[in-house]
Write a protein that holds these residues in place. Sequence first.
Motif: not given
Length: 258
Positions: A186-210
């Motif tokens: 909570a004390a850190q600044q947001p990640f940047t578009e030039g750093g983390y925001g520039s990396v391609r991302r894939v999300y793997v949903v687990c549909s039976e995750d409780y």
Amino acid sequence: MGGSKHIVLVHGACLGGWSWFKVATPLRAAGYRVDTPDLAASGVDPRPLREVPTFRDYTAPLLDLLAALPAGDRVVLVGHSLGGVSVALAAELFPDKVAAAVFLCAFMPDCAARPSHVLEKFVEGKWLDWMDTEMKPQDAEGKLPTSMLFGPRILREKFFQLCSPEDINLASSLMRVSSMFMEDLAAQQPFTEGGYGSVRRVYVVCSEDYGIVEGFQRWMVENSPVEEVKEIAADHLVMLSRPKDLAQCLADIADKYA
């Protein structure tokens, strides 16, 4: 075949690199280079949690791994659960070394809010009944992060419900006290578009995750769109309950993005 493609599997809170053994083995057999680092105070890392005051300290073994890569090497980073935030931090600091960041039923930050935002939304929205999870302060002054250890009931009912009794017993014996590091994040600044925001991302949903339920996983994707969404019918510990499906999914992602 994996050829020279390099996959780094990042575990979640209270777990360790050991949690990937059923997935790392077939990926290595198929020719991929696979690393499963223990984050600080996790797995066989010797440090106790009190010696890991910040989330960056906790993620340091992953950051050291990326820093040591030869020039030009790029990896597919896979984060499970809280490991998603570690992957985001690594992508922020080493965007040129990350071919893709994969979030496996994981917390996925955006670039608009502080890194703690998705964790706060999860807790405040009461998406999980924490049951017998033990959360307690480590020091009277509150300078250290609140510790967290999952109890046997929440493991059995929310995280491991599709796993074998043997895997539940193994995991229960290897769990370590960890933290969500909410105060520090909570004390850190947001990640940047030039750093983390520039990396391609894939999300793997687990549909039976409780644990991190499908509704919250899909909210994170809506909040911060990704290149691709994949889905596995699995519980939170998908690497133990559906290892073949997950290994194939990660191989497909590595072949496409690496």
